[in-house]
Design a protein around this motif. Structure first.
Motif, PDB file in Angstrom:
ATOM      1  N   ARG A 220      21.181  30.777  36.347  1.00  0.00           N
ATOM      2  CA  ARG A 220      20.936  31.961  37.171  1.00  0.00           C
ATOM      3  C   ARG A 220      19.585  32.560  36.766  1.00  0.00           C
ATOM      4  NH1 ARG A 220      24.804  37.151  37.174  1.00  0.00           N
ATOM      5  NH2 ARG A 220      24.451  36.847  34.958  1.00  0.00           N
TER       6      ARG A 220
ATOM      7  N   SER B 267      14.790  35.071  44.155  1.00  0.00           N
ATOM      8  CA  SER B 267      15.382  36.409  44.199  1.00  0.00           C
ATOM      9  C   SER B 267      16.264  36.611  42.975  1.00  0.00           C
ATOM     10  CB  SER B 267      16.185  36.595  45.481  1.00  0.00           C
ATOM     11  OG  SER B 267      17.134  35.571  45.584  1.00  0.00           O
ATOM     12  N   ASN B 268      16.467  37.889  42.613  1.00  0.00           N
ATOM     13  CA  ASN B 268      17.250  38.178  41.422  1.00  0.00           C
ATOM     14  C   ASN B 268      18.666  37.627  41.577  1.00  0.00           C
ATOM     15  OD1 ASN B 268      17.416  39.194  38.854  1.00  0.00           O
ATOM     16  ND2 ASN B 268      18.165  41.202  39.514  1.00  0.00           N
ATOM     17  N   ASP B 269      19.216  37.078  40.483  1.00  0.00           N
ATOM     18  CA  ASP B 269      20.565  36.520  40.456  1.00  0.00           C
ATOM     19  C   ASP B 269      20.710  35.225  41.257  1.00  0.00           C
ATOM     20  OD1 ASP B 269      21.626  38.304  38.703  1.00  0.00           O
ATOM     21  OD2 ASP B 269      22.398  39.658  40.254  1.00  0.00           O
TER      22      ASP B 269
ATOM     23  N   PRO C 161      11.653  38.053  32.282  1.00  0.00           N
ATOM     24  CA  PRO C 161      12.245  37.078  33.204  1.00  0.00           C
ATOM     25  C   PRO C 161      13.120  36.111  32.402  1.00  0.00           C
ATOM     26  CG  PRO C 161       9.864  37.202  33.513  1.00  0.00           C
ATOM     27  CD  PRO C 161      10.180  37.978  32.269  1.00  0.00           C
TER      28      PRO C 161
ATOM     29  N   LYS D 241      14.434  42.639  29.147  1.00  0.00           N
ATOM     30  CA  LYS D 241      13.575  43.084  30.251  1.00  0.00           C
ATOM     31  C   LYS D 241      12.698  41.939  30.793  1.00  0.00           C
ATOM     32  CE  LYS D 241      14.378  47.660  30.066  1.00  0.00           C
ATOM     33  NZ  LYS D 241      15.435  47.620  29.023  1.00  0.00           N
TER      34      LYS D 241
ATOM     35  N   VAL E  16      17.224  35.748  36.298  1.00  0.00           N
ATOM     36  CA  VAL E  16      17.338  37.188  36.100  1.00  0.00           C
ATOM     37  C   VAL E  16      15.930  37.765  35.936  1.00  0.00           C
ATOM     38  CG1 VAL E  16      18.390  38.995  34.652  1.00  0.00           C
ATOM     39  CG2 VAL E  16      19.513  36.766  34.883  1.00  0.00           C
ATOM     40  N   ASN E  17      15.656  38.866  36.553  1.00  0.00           N
ATOM     41  CA  ASN E  17      14.326  39.507  36.531  1.00  0.00           C
ATOM     42  C   ASN E  17      13.193  38.547  36.915  1.00  0.00           C
ATOM     43  OD1 ASN E  17      15.713  41.672  35.309  1.00  0.00           O
ATOM     44  ND2 ASN E  17      15.216  40.896  33.254  1.00  0.00           N
ATOM     45  N   PRO E  18      13.348  37.750  37.935  1.00  0.00           N
ATOM     46  CA  PRO E  18      12.282  36.785  38.229  1.00  0.00           C
ATOM     47  C   PRO E  18      10.992  37.494  38.647  1.00  0.00           C
ATOM     48  CG  PRO E  18      13.839  36.858  40.039  1.00  0.00           C
ATOM     49  CD  PRO E  18      14.426  37.716  38.958  1.00  0.00           C
ATOM     50  N   ARG E  19       9.895  37.062  38.078  1.00  0.00           N
ATOM     51  CA  ARG E  19       8.583  37.542  38.515  1.00  0.00           C
ATOM     52  C   ARG E  19       7.505  36.593  38.015  1.00  0.00           C
ATOM     53  NH1 ARG E  19      10.533  41.927  35.365  1.00  0.00           N
ATOM     54  NH2 ARG E  19       9.875  41.770  33.214  1.00  0.00           N
TER      55      ARG E  19
END
Lengths: 733, 225
Positions: B119, B132-134, B160, B158, B121-124
């Motif tokens: 999964r 997309s998140n999750d 990615p 905090k 989380v905090n993708p950037r």
């Protein structure tokens, strides 16, 4: 000294003088069974080795078969049985290293490995130590050199408790025009590339040509080689690039017999001689004696023949990869191998005398137990719960999922692995090296129980089994290699197994039109400290071609409502079956008859269905019979199926057990969509294939009925638990 | 066309795999570059692929982390060049302390090759621009030293993250399979996105979970992130 007094006399006569010490070492290495094939050569001539597309057949370090347009697939099989019995980790890992280098000698990029492993019962502590070490050895080496182990087989039998058989095969790919195969000439440089030469593996080939005493206090460790996969990986990268540039004429692996054997085979094959200055070789230990240098089997070393014009280019490449190398001499036209060490001539041997010892004609005797066991018709089947029997079979380590083993191998590296371990009857690799969409299938097979009961049929059936596995995934079988693992050739009853295996392979391969393009013989698989005979076995590794990898087949059931078909007639052939062994503790009876002509017609039919896209899943019927094959399809697809055994085409069967567990050859299971069933049955008559529509995919249970009688009813969940967990439970997390 | 360098150390074995996917899926120019021939200027992104750099001797990634190339890559980060470490590449980046945490031998003490579900989380950042998140995806792992360890979740919470979803194959802290820098310019992960980006290689019931990484970098290098 492993040379017999007879052989010593032969050497004296050929040379017309006493051999020097260094020469004796060279003869011992080269005339060992392992290097010279002196006991096997004349039987091996039986094998059909030529055929369409065969570019390089037996006799070289590896074979080459042309596939799609201008590309060739390179094949090689090796055994590392003796070393693996003493040091399973290093024994198995150097087996991988050696077979990869053999493929590299033609300049090909190695793209896949297969392992065929024969172990003792996982309940036996020593066997477990060997299993763990062998698998970790293959894993550590294969993973580190980035060549995926994609297929193989594993067999468990008490006779391998202290003495495992470890066969490994490597597949490579190269543009046919780039194959390194120029004729070496006078004045070409002889360059040794790679690892330093040390004291490991001294006369390893001679060690591998004797029976072992695994109880005694003989110290075999000096004969064991130790691998360095990082150097091997660098050699791979270097040689693939050198082949692409076309700057190397000829390559040999320094394998069994080390430098002595490599020089003997090179010069004798091309009618040349060599002038070698041994002190120029890079060595690990400064006090290494010259005769030790000649026969050391230190790993990751290769002999390159390079013209003086190309040497500078080669040097640049070697420096880029940081590989050690030394120019140890050059070739000449003399036909004599001359070895100098610090200005002393320590050996001067005619290449042919060294390379070609006299063929040994061994005596053959049929072992008494063979006649007793194979003709045993005393099998009285007691009543067994059929559902329990099926679960018992699925938990047998010979049948249960081998995930514990293959999950330790990086089977994905190279991004070619389309059909992965556990999902199909063979592995399918896409050839990104050639063009999108083209692929090959690879698989390895062997059955020691069949061979023990009837080596001719056992070996023939393994050829057929490999053929079926290649057909099942949607490929066209094009070539095989074989490894013959046998006992002591000096014992007529042991040697009989070898001769029968060769005959069986030869006959079946000929009938199936499969050229045997290479192979290896491993004798003296014998533990002198034990009364139990290490079971001989012929292992077969085959390659097939696929035009469109999108059509490659797995065996998981795909959709509810589809029909399940069996192709091929079932006969009452429980002899030598996994059922008799696992459920009744019996190892006897008449081994299933090889049926090559039916293999060809049924195989052709199945290929047609796959090609037309009518088949949704294909699974060949192997050990455990129809019941186990259906169960595996259910487990992988997580779907149930209801089967009426009355619809299974059969002849002479009088019991449900025979329909469920017979190991009759030339049979497949096919899943077909409802909309195509008429076409599929019509084609069956065209191909003269016996076909039965035996059931329908549905529900979450596997049910076998005989009319009204419900023979088996087990939930797929339970089948799956048993199949998936059994090996891990035996071997530990 | 943007150009991506894929670094090859002695023992690196997935360089050509990554080059293939960068060309085929990302539609970028990509080359395998031998470590001693690498210079940072002229490249739009860099990948350190999987394998066993320097044979994994000492500890996975430890020797390559001290190499000239990695020093040069760390300097290049100031110029905003995206850097991705896959498997051994991730191990190298943690050893070089470009990414937090360490990678220890698997809990089972065995090498593990299998498909897992992860999964995001905090993708950037450029590597996860289109995620997309999750987002949940399938990819294979293949490693012996992939147990991610970090003392406190707060150190990475905090950032990615890529986490194992449903099944943690190796005993990683907080199910962590991959981690990025706060701006997402550098990303490291144990699973192999290059092996899960084409339909041919993806088992029937699983998703081509790596594809989104290659589509993200393609988009990011062309349109910014």
């Amino acid at each position: 000294m492993a040379l017999s007094s007879e052989e010593l006399d032969e050497i004296r006569t050929a040379l017309g003088r006493e051999p020097t010490n260094a020469e004796l070492f060279m003869f011992e290495a080269q005339w060992s069974e392992h290097c010279s094939y002196k006991s096997s050569k004349h039987y091996l001539r039986l094998l059909p080795s030529s055929g369409e597309g065969v570019l390089i057949g037996p006799g070289r370090d590896a074979a080459a078969v042309k596939v799609f347009r201008d590309y060739a697939v390179i094949l090689k099989i090796e055994s590392h049985n003796h070393p693996s019995a003493v040091d399973p980790y290093n024994g198995a890992s150097t087996g991988v290293g050696g077979v990869v280098r053999d493929v590299l000698t033609l300049g090909a990029r190695p793209i896949a490995l297969l392992d065929l492993l024969f172990f003792g019962s996982p309940e036996d502590g020593h066997a477990r130590w060997l299993i763990g070490g062998v698998v970790r050895g293959i894993s550590d080496y294969g993973n580190r050199i980035g060549v995926p182990v994609v297929a193989g087989m594993t067999w468990f039998d008490r006779s391998y408790g202290k003495y495992p058989l470890v066969n490994v095969a490597c597949i490579g790919v190269i543009a046919a025009s780039k194959i390194v195969n120029d004729k070496p000439k006078e004045n070409d440089y002889v360059v040794i590339v790679g690892n330093t030469t040390g004291r490991d593996g001294l006369l390893g080939s001679s060690f591998a040509s004797k029976s072992l005493d695994l109880q005694g206090d003989v110290d075999y460790l000096p004969a064991i080689q130790v691998g360095n996969p990082l150097v091997e990986k660098l050699i791979i990268d270097f040689l693939v690039e050198a082949a692409d540039l076309g700057i190397v004429k000829h390559v040999k692996d320094l394998g069994g017999g080390g430098l002595a054997t490599a020089l003997a085979e090179l010069t004798s094959n091309y009618g040349l001689g060599a002038y070698i200055k041994l002190e120029q070789l890079h060595v690990r230990e400064p006090d290494l004696r010259p005769e030790e240098i000649l026969v050391s089997e230190s790993q990751e070393r290769m002999l390159l023949v390079v013209s003086s014009d190309n040497f500078q280019k080669l040097k640049v490449l070697l420096d880029k990869y940081g590989l050690q190398y030394s120019v140890i001499g050059h070739l000449d036209g003399s036909g004599i191998i001359k070895i100098y060490y610090r200005d002393d001539l320590i050996a001067s041997l005619p290449a042919d005398t060294l390379a070609k010892p006299r063929i040994k004609f061994r005596e053959v005797e049929v072992p008494a137990h063979h006649i007793r066991l194979h003709n045993d018709d005393s099998i009285r089947l007691p009543e067994v719960g059929l559902g329990d029997a099926l679960l018992k079979l699925l938990s047998s380590p010979n049948i249960a999922s081998k995930e514990w083993i293959y999950s330790q191998y990086d089977y994905e590296v190279g991004i070619r692995t389309v059909v992965k371990p556990g999902l199909g009857d063979a592995a399918v690799l896409r050839l990104i090296d050639v063009d999108d969409g083209l692929g090959i299938a690879v698989k390895g097979d062997g059955n020691p129980r069949y061979v023990f009961l009837n080596p001719f049929r056992g070996a023939a059936n393994s050829v057929a089994e490999c053929y079926r596995n290649l057909i099942s995934v949607g490929s066209k079988p094009i070539a095989i290699v074989d490894e013959l693992n046998a006992g002591n050739p000096e014992k007529p009853t042991h040697y009989w197994y070898f001769t029968e295996m060769v005959k069986g392979i030869s006959w079946c391969a000929q009938e199936l039109k499969l050229p045997v393009v290479g192979g290896k013989v491993s004798f003296y698989n014998e533990d002198l400290s034990s009364d139990i005979m290490v079971k001989p076995v012929a292992t077969i590794v085959g390659v097939g071609v696929i035009d469109d990898i999108k059509k490659s087949m797995t065996f998981d059931l795909k959709d509810y409502g589809n029909y399940l078909l069996v192709v091929g007639t079932t006969y009452p052939e429980l002899g030598g079956s996994e059922f008799l062994h696992t459920c009744l503790g019996l190892e006897l009876g008449e081994v299933p008859l090889p049926r090559p002509s039916t293999e060809v017609s049924n195989g052709g039919y199945v290929s047609k269905l796959v090609g037309l896209g009518y088949a949704k899943a294909v699974h060949d019927i192997d050990i455990g019979g129809l019941a186990v094959a259906v169960a595996e399809m259910c487990i992988n697809g997580m779907k149930g199926v209801r089967i009426d055994l009355k619809r299974v085409p059969s002849r002479g069967c009088s019991r449900v057990e025979e329909l469920l567990f017979s190991e009759t050859q030339a049979r497949y299971l096919i899943e077909v969509g409802r909309d195509r069933i008429d076409d599929v049955l019509e084609l069956a008559s065209l191909y003269r294939a016996d076909v039965g529509v035996i059931g329908e995919v549905g529900g979450s249970d596997l049910i076998f009925t005989w009319g009204e009688f419900e023979a088996v009813n087990v939930s797929v969940n339970e089948l799956r638990r048993t199949y998936t967990n059994s090996l891990e439970l035996l071997l530990g997390r | 066309m943007p150009k991506v360098a894929v670094i090859k150390f002695p023992g690196t074995n997935a360089d050509l795999d990554v080059v293939w996917v960068l060309r085929k899926v990302s539609r970028l120019e990509a080359y395998s570059i031998w470590h001693s021939e690498f210079r940072a200027d002229g490249w739009d992104a860099v990948v350190i692929p999987g394998g066993f750099s320097y044979g994994d001797w000492l500890r996975a990634g430890a020797i390559a982390a001290k190499s000239e190339v990695v020093k040069e890559l760390v300097n290049a980060l100031d110029n905003g060049i995206p850097l991705l470490g896959i498997c051994n590449g991730f191990q190298i980046l943690t050893e070089a302390e470009v990414l937090p945490g360490v990678l220890l031998p698997n809990e089972s003490c065995r090498f593990i090759c299998r498909w897992v579900r992860v999964r995001f989380v905090n993708p950037r950042g450029p590597w996860l621009k289109l995620v997309s998140n999750d987002f949940v995806a399938d990819m294979p792992i293949a490693h012996g030293e992939g147990r991610y360890y970090v003392g406190f979740y707060e150190e990475v919470s905090k950032l990615p993250l890529i986490t194992y979803y449903g099944y943690n194959p190796n005993g990683s802290s907080y199910d962590i399979a991959g981690v990025g820098t706060s701006d997402g310019l550098v990303l490291g992960l144990m699973p192999h996105p290059e092996r899960a980006s084409e339909p041919e290689l993806t088992p029937r019931t699983l998703s081509q979970g790596g594809r989104v990484v290659w589509l993200s970098i393609s988009n990011a290098l062309r349109e910014g992130w």
